[in-house]
Design a protein around this motif. Sequence first.
Motif, PDB file in Angstrom:
ATOM      1  N   GLY A  28       0.815  -1.215   0.000  1.00  0.00           N
ATOM      2  CA  GLY A  28       0.000   0.000   0.000  1.00  0.00           C
ATOM      3  C   GLY A  28       0.847   1.263   0.000  1.00  0.00           C
ATOM      4  O   GLY A  28       0.497   2.262  -0.635  1.00  0.00           O
ATOM      5  N   ILE A  29       1.964   1.220   0.699  1.00  0.00           N
ATOM      6  CA  ILE A  29       2.871   2.367   0.706  1.00  0.00           C
ATOM      7  C   ILE A  29       3.459   2.590  -0.676  1.00  0.00           C
ATOM      8  O   ILE A  29       3.521   3.732  -1.167  1.00  0.00           O
ATOM      9  CB  ILE A  29       3.972   2.160   1.767  1.00  0.00           C
TER      10      ILE A  29
ATOM     11  N   SER B 227       2.147   1.659  -3.547  1.00  0.00           N
ATOM     12  CA  SER B 227       1.086   2.117  -4.450  1.00  0.00           C
ATOM     13  C   SER B 227       0.781   3.592  -4.230  1.00  0.00           C
ATOM     14  O   SER B 227       0.581   4.344  -5.188  1.00  0.00           O
ATOM     15  CB  SER B 227      -0.180   1.288  -4.249  1.00  0.00           C
ATOM     16  N   ALA B 228       0.742   4.029  -2.977  1.00  0.00           N
ATOM     17  CA  ALA B 228       0.472   5.439  -2.693  1.00  0.00           C
ATOM     18  C   ALA B 228       1.609   6.332  -3.180  1.00  0.00           C
ATOM     19  O   ALA B 228       1.370   7.416  -3.725  1.00  0.00           O
ATOM     20  CB  ALA B 228       0.238   5.636  -1.206  1.00  0.00           C
ATOM     21  N   LEU B 229       2.852   5.890  -3.023  1.00  0.00           N
ATOM     22  CA  LEU B 229       3.979   6.671  -3.538  1.00  0.00           C
ATOM     23  C   LEU B 229       3.970   6.722  -5.064  1.00  0.00           C
ATOM     24  O   LEU B 229       4.277   7.753  -5.659  1.00  0.00           O
ATOM     25  CB  LEU B 229       5.296   6.085  -3.038  1.00  0.00           C
ATOM     26  N   GLY B 230       3.617   5.604  -5.701  1.00  0.00           N
ATOM     27  CA  GLY B 230       3.500   5.605  -7.158  1.00  0.00           C
ATOM     28  C   GLY B 230       2.416   6.544  -7.637  1.00  0.00           C
ATOM     29  O   GLY B 230       2.581   7.242  -8.632  1.00  0.00           O
ATOM     30  N   MET B 231       1.297   6.581  -6.910  1.00  0.00           N
ATOM     31  CA  MET B 231       0.220   7.502  -7.272  1.00  0.00           C
ATOM     32  C   MET B 231       0.670   8.951  -7.123  1.00  0.00           C
ATOM     33  O   MET B 231       0.364   9.798  -7.966  1.00  0.00           O
ATOM     34  CB  MET B 231      -1.005   7.244  -6.406  1.00  0.00           C
ATOM     35  N   LEU B 232       1.418   9.229  -6.074  1.00  0.00           N
ATOM     36  CA  LEU B 232       1.926  10.583  -5.857  1.00  0.00           C
ATOM     37  C   LEU B 232       2.872  10.995  -6.981  1.00  0.00           C
ATOM     38  O   LEU B 232       2.795  12.119  -7.496  1.00  0.00           O
ATOM     39  CB  LEU B 232       2.627  10.653  -4.501  1.00  0.00           C
ATOM     40  N   VAL B 233       3.739  10.090  -7.392  1.00  0.00           N
ATOM     41  CA  VAL B 233       4.692  10.396  -8.459  1.00  0.00           C
ATOM     42  C   VAL B 233       3.976  10.587  -9.792  1.00  0.00           C
ATOM     43  O   VAL B 233       4.248  11.537 -10.528  1.00  0.00           O
ATOM     44  CB  VAL B 233       5.754   9.275  -8.555  1.00  0.00           C
TER      45      VAL B 233
ATOM     46  N   GLY C  85       3.400  -2.484  -6.123  1.00  0.00           N
ATOM     47  CA  GLY C  85       2.516  -2.548  -4.965  1.00  0.00           C
ATOM     48  C   GLY C  85       1.398  -3.552  -5.152  1.00  0.00           C
ATOM     49  O   GLY C  85       1.080  -4.326  -4.243  1.00  0.00           O
ATOM     50  N   LEU C  86       0.794  -3.553  -6.337  1.00  0.00           N
ATOM     51  CA  LEU C  86      -0.278  -4.518  -6.602  1.00  0.00           C
ATOM     52  C   LEU C  86       0.266  -5.944  -6.646  1.00  0.00           C
ATOM     53  O   LEU C  86      -0.322  -6.864  -6.061  1.00  0.00           O
ATOM     54  CB  LEU C  86      -0.990  -4.181  -7.911  1.00  0.00           C
TER      55      LEU C  86
ATOM     56  N   ALA D 286      -7.388  -2.946  -1.985  1.00  0.00           N
ATOM     57  CA  ALA D 286      -6.915  -1.598  -1.680  1.00  0.00           C
ATOM     58  C   ALA D 286      -5.896  -1.132  -2.705  1.00  0.00           C
ATOM     59  O   ALA D 286      -5.965   0.005  -3.194  1.00  0.00           O
ATOM     60  CB  ALA D 286      -6.321  -1.558  -0.274  1.00  0.00           C
ATOM     61  N   ASN D 287      -4.972  -1.981  -3.068  1.00  0.00           N
ATOM     62  CA  ASN D 287      -3.969  -1.585  -4.059  1.00  0.00           C
ATOM     63  C   ASN D 287      -4.563  -1.440  -5.447  1.00  0.00           C
ATOM     64  O   ASN D 287      -4.152  -0.560  -6.210  1.00  0.00           O
ATOM     65  CB  ASN D 287      -2.818  -2.598  -4.052  1.00  0.00           C
TER      66      ASN D 287
END
Length: 171
Positions: free
Chosen positions: A65-66, A68-74, A113-114, A144-145
């Motif tokens: 999850g961390i 995936s969230a960092l990838g989304m931010l980037v 992440g997934l 979630a991912n």
Amino acid sequence: MSSDRLFRFPKPQWLNSANSRTAGVYLAGGLFSLSFFLLIDAASFSKSLKNASDFHMNFVDWIPGIFSALGMLVINSIDKTRLSGDTFAYSGDGVAWKARVVLFMGFAAMAGGLAGSVTVMVLKYVVPEAGFPTLWMGVANVMANALVMISSAVLWVSQNMEDDYTYNLAL
């Protein structure tokens, strides 16, 4: 029909309105919050008395999850106009290939992440043959991912819509 189009059917005009952009941003935020609700729900179930098994969520379950969230931010911090090297303003100093590399790293973090959540689910819950209330922790992690990836795609599309009411102030 012009020969320089990629698809045969034109894009609907209502898709380029300011309201659809706002709705897309809100939808992406809702999907992102739903994804972390699922992850927190699974973590709270893991520590509750209803979980009568030896399976509990620890930091290994949170790592996908961390990522995936960092990838989304980037991914969503990159402007779409930086990706094309065709414009005069960005082609001279090599910003296009740098933006593409950073975008690839963001997509790789989300895909990792997934894939990591699927790996954690299989190795931690499926192989030891956990029952369904316990298996929910792994399923919730994968969901979630996946929702973070969908949220990132919705946010990317809605942020980069071209609107008649936006102004480009670059000279």
